[in-house]
Design an enzyme around this catalytic site. Structure first.
Site, PDB file in Angstrom:
ATOM      1  N   GLY A 171       0.802  -1.221   0.000  1.00 33.77           N
ATOM      2  CA  GLY A 171       0.000   0.000   0.000  1.00 33.77           C
ATOM      3  C   GLY A 171       0.830   1.264   0.000  1.00 33.77           C
ATOM      4  O   GLY A 171       0.322   2.349  -0.268  1.00 33.77           O
ATOM      5  N   VAL A 198       7.844  20.741   3.774  1.00 34.77           N
ATOM      6  CA  VAL A 198       8.339  21.569   2.678  1.00 34.77           C
ATOM      7  C   VAL A 198       8.447  20.790   1.375  1.00 34.77           C
ATOM      8  O   VAL A 198       9.234  21.127   0.506  1.00 34.77           O
ATOM      9  CB  VAL A 198       9.706  22.196   3.047  1.00 34.77           C
ATOM     10  N   ASP A 222       5.036   9.173  -7.974  1.00 34.62           N
ATOM     11  CA  ASP A 222       5.844  10.258  -7.412  1.00 34.62           C
ATOM     12  C   ASP A 222       7.286  10.238  -7.896  1.00 34.62           C
ATOM     13  O   ASP A 222       7.897  11.288  -8.110  1.00 34.62           O
ATOM     14  CB  ASP A 222       5.842  10.178  -5.879  1.00 34.62           C
ATOM     15  N   HIS A 228     -31.972  18.779  -5.907  1.00 34.20           N
ATOM     16  CA  HIS A 228     -32.200  19.800  -4.874  1.00 34.20           C
ATOM     17  C   HIS A 228     -32.831  19.139  -3.645  1.00 34.20           C
ATOM     18  O   HIS A 228     -33.697  18.290  -3.781  1.00 34.20           O
ATOM     19  CB  HIS A 228     -33.140  20.877  -5.417  1.00 34.20           C
TER      20      HIS A 228
END
Length: 482
Positions: A40, A286, A327, A461
């Site tokens: 994971g 950061v 990443d 709605h």
């Protein structure tokens, strides 16, 4: 040997890695996935999922503290049991970790436990991890393979990223935290400095603020959440400050002094002035950097740039048979980007027709602080930079019946259209549940929906989603409920 040779090997089992492995198996490819710590990856174990569990506890705390405004009486003061809050978060991760293991078994994907290193094109050697796991609570699943040499025609690197550290302000796990330590505090600090106001920093700042901590956020850029539309960022800042968060922008933490159980942050503003802020803890948020070390990339001559592997639109590197996703392959560093990037990559490898590169301009971004922030596409500033002639629509939560009924009547939805074509260029939101609403605009952009299509779409709605249509109507001077 047959049991060590695969069609595809994926290094890393985060959202990008394990989703890619499942899609590979669906396509009939013999697949293995290598993991050194826990199935994971960071997202499931230390990022996306457990932080949302913490933030849910914070949300419950906020609701309880405002029970009176809903006509409810709560005897005494609501308090948080830090150990139980953390235990729930860790339990959520453990449950999903087991779920990934089940999916690997279900799809007949071999799990190889250890740390992989590329030795030559099409080959890896798996050995013992070079460093211990952050929290080795998840042992190797039964039936996993171990150390050895493995080969595959296609190898996909999905090793993710880790927290970035600034020179001289290195996290120590005690006084200066990364998200790992912030995720599981042994006790709740009374005060905190958060360095960085991106998604990670602002989410933790929001969580600790709800838990009663005195929080100061320091951000280098002029606005918090600097990737967001300027108007949305300023709106969010006002809401965060109204909750009691202290925010210092256009400033940096230049130095941190440590005491026995506190820190003093030297905060330098753009005009060179320095103020000292003493707090119990400091969170360093950061940014993150790709995990490209110890993989053998240099030996193979894999091209990298600013700490990430360089790929084309299909995840292909400059080395034949080697791919990268998620990443480690560069921004935006988001779990859903990694998943889609992995699917595109493996479908291209499998030779499926009509595989298209991912359009990074249509990847939604979500920040789960209170208030939530969500966006997709161009900001107003970016659209103008591109020379677009635009129409901008806005709609406030305080004009929406459902938002008022929920007691969540502070927020805004903003949309940006191309004036000539009616193309939806961007959508930006701040307020309750906007991370669930943004997908409506993402779908619209992917289907190349125009303003006319959205205007003629019937929204139910009463819902928060009605504000999406109203914002579109506002862009064309046709808003109805404002």
């Amino acid at each position: 040997m047959a049991d060590t040779n695969y069609d595809v090997i994926i290094i890393g089992s985060g959202p990008g890695g394990y989703v890619t492995a499942i899609r590979a198996a669906q396509l009939g490819l013999k697949t293995a996935i290598v993991e050194r710590e826990h199935l994971g990856g960071i997202c499931l174990n230390w990022g996306c999922i457990p932080t949302k569990a913490l933030l849910r506890s914070a949300e419950m705390m906020d609701h309880a503290n405002h029970a009176k405004s809903f006509g409810l009486k709560l005897e005494g003061k609501m308090t948080a049991d830090v150990k139980d809050v953390v235990a729930r978060s860790r339990g959520v991760s453990a449950r999903l970790n087991g779920g990934v293991g089940f999916l690997m078994k279900k799809n007949k994907i071999d799990v190889i436990w250890g740390e992989a290193k590329l030795t030559k094109p099409g080959e890896i050697v798996v050995g013992k991890p070079s460093k211990p796991a952050v929290e080795p609570q998840h042992p190797a699943p039964k039936g996993t393979k171990g150390e050895g040499t493995y080969t595959a025609k296609n190898i996909i690197v999905a090793t993710g990223a880790r927290p970035r550290a600034l020179p001289g302000i290195k996290p120590d796990g005690k006084l200066i935290w990364t998200y790992f330590e912030a995720m599981k505090p042994e006790k709740m600090p009374k005060s905190m400095v958060v360095m960085g106001s991106g998604a990670i920093g602002i989410e933790f700042a929001s969580f600790y603020l709800s838990m009663g901590v005195d929080v100061t956020v320091v951000e280098l850029m002029p606005n918090v959440m600097p990737v967001e539309d300027d108007e949305i960022s300023k709106f969010a800042r006002k809401m965060l400050e109204k909750r009691g968060m202290k925010i210092i922008t256009e400033a940096k933490v230049s130095k941190v002094d440590k005491a026995a159980d506190s820190i003093t942050a030297h905060v330098e503003t753009k005009d060179g002035k320095v103020q000292q802020i003493t707090a119990d803890r400091l969170i360093s948020a950061v940014g993150v950097q790709g995990n490209i070390e110890n993989l053998g990339l240099e030996k193979l001559g894999v091209k990298t740039d600013r700490g990430c592997i360089v790929i084309d639109g299909y995840g292909k590197t400059n080395v034949p048979g080697l791919y990268a996703i998620g990443d480690v392959a560069g921004p935006p560093m988001l779990a859903h980007k990694a998943e889609h990037e992995g699917v595109v990559c493996i479908e291209k490898i499998a030779g499926l027709p009509n595989v298209h590169p991912m359009d990074k301009g249509k990847i939604p971004g979500c920040t789960y602080c209170s208030p939530q922030v969500a966006s997709v596409g161009l900001t107003e500033a970016k659209a103008k930079e591109q020379g677009r002639d635009i129409r901008v629509g806005r709609y406030q939560f305080n004009a929406n019946g459902k938002a008022i009924a929920l007691g969540e009547d502070t927020g805004m939805i903003k949309v940006i259209f191309d004036k000539k074509s009616g193309e939806l260029l961007g959508a930006h939101m701040v307020g309750a549940e906007v991370t669930e609403l943004i997908q409506g605009f993402v779908v619209a952009m992917n289907l190349e929906t125009t303003e006319e299509d959205l205007m003629h779409t019937i929204f139910p709605h009463p819902t928060l989603s009605e504000m999406m249509k109203e914002s579109v109507l506002d862009a064309y001077g046709r808003v109805l409920n404002a």
